[in-house]
Design a protein around this motif. Structure first.
Motif, PDB file in Angstrom:
ATOM      1  N   LEU A   1      -2.198   6.581  17.172  1.00  0.00           N
ATOM      2  CA  LEU A   1      -3.688   6.776  16.116  1.00  0.00           C
ATOM      3  C   LEU A   1      -2.532   7.435  15.024  1.00  0.00           C
ATOM      4  O   LEU A   1      -2.446   7.281  13.555  1.00  0.00           O
ATOM      5  CB  LEU A   1      -4.848   7.513  15.958  1.00  0.00           C
ATOM      6  CG  LEU A   1      -5.778   8.167  15.087  1.00  0.00           C
ATOM      7  CD1 LEU A   1      -5.419   7.051  14.123  1.00  0.00           C
ATOM      8  CD2 LEU A   1      -6.680   8.406  15.014  1.00  0.00           C
ATOM      9  N   SER A   2      -2.081   8.788  15.302  1.00  0.00           N
ATOM     10  CA  SER A   2      -0.945   9.050  14.287  1.00  0.00           C
ATOM     11  C   SER A   2       0.206   8.070  13.324  1.00  0.00           C
ATOM     12  O   SER A   2       0.193   7.902  12.451  1.00  0.00           O
ATOM     13  CB  SER A   2      -0.201  10.623  14.475  1.00  0.00           C
ATOM     14  OG  SER A   2      -1.263  11.629  14.727  1.00  0.00           O
ATOM     15  N   ALA A   3       0.862   7.292  14.800  1.00  0.00           N
ATOM     16  CA  ALA A   3       1.998   7.096  14.037  1.00  0.00           C
ATOM     17  C   ALA A   3       1.615   5.420  13.338  1.00  0.00           C
ATOM     18  O   ALA A   3       2.325   4.990  12.174  1.00  0.00           O
ATOM     19  CB  ALA A   3       2.272   6.900  15.538  1.00  0.00           C
ATOM     20  N   GLU A   4       0.084   4.988  13.879  1.00  0.00           N
ATOM     21  CA  GLU A   4      -0.132   3.799  12.635  1.00  0.00           C
ATOM     22  C   GLU A   4      -1.239   4.342  11.444  1.00  0.00           C
ATOM     23  O   GLU A   4      -1.045   3.423  10.524  1.00  0.00           O
ATOM     24  CB  GLU A   4      -1.646   2.958  13.235  1.00  0.00           C
ATOM     25  CG  GLU A   4      -2.150   2.159  12.780  1.00  0.00           C
ATOM     26  CD  GLU A   4      -3.609   0.931  13.565  1.00  0.00           C
ATOM     27  OE1 GLU A   4      -3.312   0.576  14.690  1.00  0.00           O
ATOM     28  OE2 GLU A   4      -4.453   1.960  13.979  1.00  0.00           O
ATOM     29  N   PHE A   5      -1.294   5.928  11.152  1.00  0.00           N
ATOM     30  CA  PHE A   5      -2.137   6.530  10.242  1.00  0.00           C
ATOM     31  C   PHE A   5      -0.817   6.095   8.911  1.00  0.00           C
ATOM     32  O   PHE A   5      -0.736   5.674   8.175  1.00  0.00           O
ATOM     33  CB  PHE A   5      -2.136   7.723  10.617  1.00  0.00           C
ATOM     34  CG  PHE A   5      -3.147   8.407   8.929  1.00  0.00           C
ATOM     35  CD1 PHE A   5      -4.287   7.731   8.337  1.00  0.00           C
ATOM     36  CD2 PHE A   5      -2.402   8.822   8.209  1.00  0.00           C
ATOM     37  CE1 PHE A   5      -4.294   8.201   7.236  1.00  0.00           C
ATOM     38  CE2 PHE A   5      -2.465   9.479   7.145  1.00  0.00           C
ATOM     39  CZ  PHE A   5      -3.879   8.975   6.531  1.00  0.00           C
ATOM     40  N   LEU A   6       0.333   6.720   9.574  1.00  0.00           N
ATOM     41  CA  LEU A   6       1.496   6.524   9.094  1.00  0.00           C
ATOM     42  C   LEU A   6       2.140   5.436   8.562  1.00  0.00           C
ATOM     43  O   LEU A   6       2.671   5.340   7.041  1.00  0.00           O
ATOM     44  CB  LEU A   6       2.875   7.696   9.520  1.00  0.00           C
ATOM     45  CG  LEU A   6       2.408   9.038   9.082  1.00  0.00           C
ATOM     46  CD1 LEU A   6       3.464   9.849  10.421  1.00  0.00           C
ATOM     47  CD2 LEU A   6       1.804   9.353   7.815  1.00  0.00           C
ATOM     48  N   ALA A   7       2.210   4.580   9.437  1.00  0.00           N
ATOM     49  CA  ALA A   7       3.125   2.761   9.783  1.00  0.00           C
ATOM     50  C   ALA A   7       1.997   2.057   8.060  1.00  0.00           C
ATOM     51  O   ALA A   7       2.835   1.836   7.305  1.00  0.00           O
ATOM     52  CB  ALA A   7       3.390   2.705  10.519  1.00  0.00           C
ATOM     53  N   ASP A   8       0.867   2.150   8.516  1.00  0.00           N
ATOM     54  CA  ASP A   8      -0.393   1.876   7.918  1.00  0.00           C
ATOM     55  C   ASP A   8      -0.341   2.186   5.663  1.00  0.00           C
ATOM     56  O   ASP A   8      -0.899   1.445   5.237  1.00  0.00           O
ATOM     57  CB  ASP A   8      -1.489   2.054   7.768  1.00  0.00           C
ATOM     58  CG  ASP A   8      -2.249   0.550   7.819  1.00  0.00           C
ATOM     59  OD1 ASP A   8      -1.937  -0.510   7.554  1.00  0.00           O
ATOM     60  OD2 ASP A   8      -3.757   0.841   7.100  1.00  0.00           O
ATOM     61  N   LYS A   9       0.763   3.656   6.066  1.00  0.00           N
ATOM     62  CA  LYS A   9       0.803   3.625   4.230  1.00  0.00           C
ATOM     63  C   LYS A   9       2.369   3.509   3.367  1.00  0.00           C
ATOM     64  O   LYS A   9       2.462   3.204   2.631  1.00  0.00           O
ATOM     65  CB  LYS A   9       0.775   5.089   4.347  1.00  0.00           C
ATOM     66  CG  LYS A   9      -0.405   5.967   4.408  1.00  0.00           C
ATOM     67  CD  LYS A   9      -2.355   5.358   3.961  1.00  0.00           C
ATOM     68  CE  LYS A   9      -3.130   5.956   4.478  1.00  0.00           C
ATOM     69  NZ  LYS A   9      -3.393   5.295   5.972  1.00  0.00           N
ATOM     70  N   ILE A  10       2.663   2.428   4.615  1.00  0.00           N
ATOM     71  CA  ILE A  10       4.383   2.240   3.439  1.00  0.00           C
ATOM     72  C   ILE A  10       4.156   0.202   3.668  1.00  0.00           C
ATOM     73  O   ILE A  10       4.348   0.413   4.952  1.00  0.00           O
ATOM     74  CB  ILE A  10       5.122   2.694   4.359  1.00  0.00           C
ATOM     75  CG1 ILE A  10       5.151   4.083   5.047  1.00  0.00           C
ATOM     76  CG2 ILE A  10       6.965   2.242   4.497  1.00  0.00           C
ATOM     77  CD1 ILE A  10       6.204   4.907   5.826  1.00  0.00           C
TER      78      ILE A  10
ATOM     79  N   LEU B   1      -1.834   1.721  -0.845  1.00  0.00           N
ATOM     80  CA  LEU B   1      -2.666   3.075   0.015  1.00  0.00           C
ATOM     81  C   LEU B   1      -3.583   2.891  -0.265  1.00  0.00           C
ATOM     82  O   LEU B   1      -4.098   3.766   0.145  1.00  0.00           O
ATOM     83  CB  LEU B   1      -2.123   3.986  -0.837  1.00  0.00           C
ATOM     84  CG  LEU B   1      -2.547   5.586  -0.570  1.00  0.00           C
ATOM     85  CD1 LEU B   1      -1.873   6.068   0.520  1.00  0.00           C
ATOM     86  CD2 LEU B   1      -1.665   6.704  -1.424  1.00  0.00           C
ATOM     87  N   GLY B   2      -4.863   1.859  -1.931  1.00  0.00           N
ATOM     88  CA  GLY B   2      -6.252   2.274  -1.345  1.00  0.00           C
ATOM     89  C   GLY B   2      -6.689   1.203  -0.367  1.00  0.00           C
ATOM     90  O   GLY B   2      -7.834   2.430   0.304  1.00  0.00           O
ATOM     91  N   LEU B   3      -5.600   0.209   0.181  1.00  0.00           N
ATOM     92  CA  LEU B   3      -6.857  -0.504   1.260  1.00  0.00           C
ATOM     93  C   LEU B   3      -5.679   0.587   2.559  1.00  0.00           C
ATOM     94  O   LEU B   3      -6.770  -0.098   3.191  1.00  0.00           O
ATOM     95  CB  LEU B   3      -5.522  -1.714   0.838  1.00  0.00           C
ATOM     96  CG  LEU B   3      -6.551  -2.845  -0.161  1.00  0.00           C
ATOM     97  CD1 LEU B   3      -5.028  -4.265   0.330  1.00  0.00           C
ATOM     98  CD2 LEU B   3      -7.751  -3.154  -0.067  1.00  0.00           C
ATOM     99  N   SER B   4      -5.451   0.765   2.294  1.00  0.00           N
ATOM    100  CA  SER B   4      -4.955   1.993   4.186  1.00  0.00           C
ATOM    101  C   SER B   4      -6.284   2.526   4.327  1.00  0.00           C
ATOM    102  O   SER B   4      -6.926   3.041   5.471  1.00  0.00           O
ATOM    103  CB  SER B   4      -3.268   1.981   3.807  1.00  0.00           C
ATOM    104  OG  SER B   4      -3.710   2.880   4.960  1.00  0.00           O
ATOM    105  N   LEU B   5      -6.583   3.553   2.965  1.00  0.00           N
ATOM    106  CA  LEU B   5      -7.898   4.597   3.158  1.00  0.00           C
ATOM    107  C   LEU B   5      -9.085   4.120   3.250  1.00  0.00           C
ATOM    108  O   LEU B   5      -9.344   4.780   3.902  1.00  0.00           O
ATOM    109  CB  LEU B   5      -7.330   5.715   1.600  1.00  0.00           C
ATOM    110  CG  LEU B   5      -6.198   6.347   1.803  1.00  0.00           C
ATOM    111  CD1 LEU B   5      -6.758   7.036   0.342  1.00  0.00           C
ATOM    112  CD2 LEU B   5      -5.844   7.175   3.018  1.00  0.00           C
TER     113      LEU B   5
END
Length: 216
Positions: free
Chosen positions: A73-82, A152-156
């Motif tokens: 989950l942590s990896a996906e959270f970061l990857a999804d913001k880049i 970033l907005g879509l990811s959040l």
């Protein structure tokens, strides 16, 4: 109408049909967006005693699965913001999210559900595929823009929508199905609308990294 599945145990043996399938649908649909968030949040809710997980999902509340899903989950959270990394992550997870969504939806009913488990699996896999395609298409199209804020907005937004829909499926299944129907309409419209942008991105990448460019 109630479904009585002996294998579910006393806390979940009798569930309203709408309630039972709302949980299965939420697990499937949300897996197409944030698979590891679904696994972690569902397992955490069961481990903390917030919800009684059916036997088919109780493995999610084991410490090993909780720890592994928290890391992913942590990896996906970061990857999804880049930008671009998120699209690469989506591409890799095409072969993971859809079968996982089907398996989680089937697990909500359990092995004793018979043909209902197959129905849940088909529903979960279809919803996961719909959500995944919409997410991947939208994010790939957004990545054609040089500014990072829409990405970033879509990811959040995805980070917020997944736990909200999971919560609704457990507490307000009727409201969940209304929200799911609206989400599916929006996803279908976005997929059709933004597909041309994805094709444009593909042509751009081919022009930059294709065989003709490599030979030059």
């Amino acid at each position: 109408m109630d479904l009585n599945f002996p294998g579910l145990g006393p806390a979940t043996a009798r569930l309203d049909t709408t309630h039972l399938f709302s949980i299965a649908a939420a697990l499937g649909w949300a897996s197409g967006l944030r698979l590891y968030a679904v696994v972690f949040l569902t397992g955490l809710a069961g481990w903390l005693g917030w919800v009684p997980l059916p036997p088919g999902l109780q493995l999610l509340q084991s410490p090993v699965v909780l720890g592994a899903s928290a890391l992913m989950l942590s990896a996906e959270f970061l990857a999804d913001k880049i930008p671009l990394v998120d699209s690469l992550w989506d591409t890799v997870h095409t072969v993971i999210r859809i079968p996982a969504g089907a398996a989680l939806a089937a697990g909500a009913l359990g092995a004793d559900a018979g043909s209902w488990q197959l129905v849940a699996a088909l529903m979960g896999g279809t919803l996961a595929a719909t959500a995944h395609v919409a997410k991947a298409t939208t994010r790939a199209a957004v990545n054609t823009s040089p500014e990072p804020f829409s990405n970033l907005g879509l990811s959040l937004l995805g980070d917020a929508v997944v736990p909200t829909m999971l919560w609704l499926s457990w507490t307000h299944p009727g409201v969940f199905f209304v929200a799911l129907a609206a989400a599916l309409v929006i996803m279908a419209a976005l997929t059709l609308l933004l597909f041309k942008f994805v094709r444009r991105l593909g042509r751009t990448l081919q022009d930059r990294f294709g065989p003709a460019r490599a030979s030059a």
